[in-house]
Design a protein around this motif. Structure first.
Motif, PDB file in Angstrom:
ATOM      1  N   SER A  70       0.848  -1.161  -0.083  1.00 27.41           N
ATOM      2  CA  SER A  70       0.000  -0.037  -0.058  1.00 27.41           C
ATOM      3  C   SER A  70       0.834   1.227   0.152  1.00 27.41           C
ATOM      4  O   SER A  70       2.099   1.133   0.453  1.00 27.41           O
ATOM      5  N   GLY A  71       0.275   2.459  -0.227  1.00 24.00           N
ATOM      6  CA  GLY A  71       0.977   3.452  -0.365  1.00 24.00           C
ATOM      7  C   GLY A  71       1.888   3.858  -1.643  1.00 24.00           C
ATOM      8  O   GLY A  71       2.622   4.657  -1.582  1.00 24.00           O
ATOM      9  N   PRO A  88      -5.320  -6.331  -2.003  1.00 28.67           N
ATOM     10  CA  PRO A  88      -5.286  -6.119  -0.659  1.00 28.67           C
ATOM     11  C   PRO A  88      -4.734  -7.162   0.421  1.00 28.67           C
ATOM     12  O   PRO A  88      -4.743  -8.322   0.000  1.00 28.67           O
ATOM     13  N   LEU A  94     -11.118  -1.179   2.862  1.00 30.19           N
ATOM     14  CA  LEU A  94     -10.217  -0.301   2.271  1.00 30.19           C
ATOM     15  C   LEU A  94     -10.472   1.009   2.251  1.00 30.19           C
ATOM     16  O   LEU A  94      -9.566   1.839   1.747  1.00 30.19           O
ATOM     17  N   TYR A  98      -7.407   2.544   5.464  1.00 32.43           N
ATOM     18  CA  TYR A  98      -6.279   2.875   4.414  1.00 32.43           C
ATOM     19  C   TYR A  98      -6.614   4.635   4.139  1.00 32.43           C
ATOM     20  O   TYR A  98      -7.722   5.096   4.119  1.00 32.43           O
ATOM     21  N   THR A 102      -5.508   5.968  -1.315  1.00 32.86           N
ATOM     22  CA  THR A 102      -4.232   4.649  -1.548  1.00 32.86           C
ATOM     23  C   THR A 102      -4.603   3.978  -2.577  1.00 32.86           C
ATOM     24  O   THR A 102      -3.281   3.511  -3.129  1.00 32.86           O
ATOM     25  N   ASN A 269      -8.935   7.080   7.337  1.00 37.38           N
ATOM     26  CA  ASN A 269      -9.606   8.051   6.308  1.00 37.38           C
ATOM     27  C   ASN A 269     -10.677   8.551   6.940  1.00 37.38           C
ATOM     28  O   ASN A 269     -11.871   7.843   7.256  1.00 37.38           O
TER      29      ASN A 269
END
Length: 348
Positions: A70-71, A88, A94, A98, A102, A269
């Motif tokens: 991720s990222g 994932p 998600l 995240y 992302t 988030n």
């Protein structure tokens, strides 16, 4: 590396590699030309590998990029990749766990279950994105964990074995309950294994050290490094967790219940509610286990309740797994099939 591979599997760390290995194995078996890229990875024997920092990935050529890291922002992805696939690395949501953005830059997300598809569709509507596809593929963790399953029956001394799996980040059960929880469970005669999120071992965390120091000489206590081993997954009778994705893995693989300690959810988030779907890690808890307050008496009482007949949960957990972990045990083959279709679409 010669000509560009069909599929480039990217991993920012060795931990991230495990989620894509089943797809690599099946893709190679189908004749696709595959390679790995990332820093300091230990890859399968004979695999093509580019040892490179993720900051330089844009200079690597490949038709399709696949990653569980991720990222990874769009400007770091390999130039010229026609499809950029996110895999994932957890069953959790998600859109809440995240940070926003992302999954920007990806053309496809290989969803673990129906919840991921709904979340990606909601992200697409919210951002006006029309070229990011949520595909129901599954989750490759079981195929990797199955290779670690010990031979023979689980170790047993007649004691109930409890696996404690705290998530990474503020407000987890180690931070909120910590030493008193372990002391109480050990005093009650439970065999206790602490298996923290891999980030505790990768980045280090002061929450583990004093707890291990206090418990390390107790014959019923074990610390398991989640980066290297998974024995407790197969041995434990029950699990105590907060919002760890591994708790769902335990329930769905072992078909046994989880005791969820009700701590604040992990939110990276803050705007997730604008998207709509309820995160799975919030909604699934009472369908695969019990939720109790973060109080010692409630935890002990909850364990006793679950210990009375943990097998009664099996059918309910299997029904839940059908939605949340599609193609259970078949991720590698299904993933390779989707990658093959992408390649064929490109060649036509």
């Amino acid at each position: 590396m010669g000509s560009a591979p069909d599929i480039l599997f990217v991993a920012g760390s060795q931990v991230d590699l495990q989620w894509v290995l089943p797809a690599y194995e099946r893709a190679v078996a189908r004749g696709m030309r595959c390679a790995f890229a990332g820093p300091g990875l230990v890859v399968p024997d004979g695999a093509c590998y580019v040892d490179i920092t993720v900051h330089l990935l844009r200079f690597v050529r490949a038709r399709i990029m696949v990653t569980a890291t991720s990222g990874l922002t769009a400007n770091r992805m390999p130039r010229g990749s026609v499809r950029r696939v996110a895999v994932p690395h957890s069953l959790v949501s998600l859109h809440m766990v995240y940070p926003a953005g992302t999954f920007d830059g990806y053309t496809d997300v290989f969803c673990c279950g129906e919840h991921h598809r709904a979340e990606i569709e909601a992200m697409n509507r919210h951002a006006g994105v029309t070229d990011r596809r949520p595909l129901l593929v599954g989750y490759g963790k079981f195929e990797r964990l199955a290779t670690t399953r010990p031979d023979g029956p689980p170790r047993t001394d007649g004691r109930m074995h409890v696996l404690i799996g705290p998530s990474w980040g503020a407000g987890n059960i180690l931070e909120i309950m910590g030493g008193p929880l372990f002391a109480r469970l050990l005093a009650e005669g439970y065999r206790v294994t602490l298996r923290p999120h891999p980030s505790f071992f990768i980045y280090g965390d002061a929450q583990i050290t004093p707890l291990v120091h206090a418990c390390r000489d107790h014959p019923l206590f074990t610390l398991e490094n989640s980066v290297e081993e998974s024995r407790a997954l197969w041995d434990a009778d029950m699990m105590i967790a907060d919002y760890s994705g591994f708790a769902m893995e335990f329930a769905f693989i072992r078909e046994r219940p989880v005791l969820y300690v009700d701590v604040p959810p992990k939110v990276l988030n803050p705007g997730w509610r604008e998207l709509g779907p309820t995160p799975l890690e919030l909604s699934v808890r009472e369908r695969i286990g019990l939720v109790v307050p973060a109080e010692l008496e409630d935890v002990v009482s909850g364990l006793r309740h679950l210990a009375h007949d943990p097998a009664q949960w099996a059918e309910q957990i299997r029904r839940e797994r059908v939605r949340d972990w599609v193609n259970f045990g078949r991720f590698g083959e299904v993933c390779a099939g989707e990658l093959s279709r992408m390649l064929n679409d490109r060649r036509q």
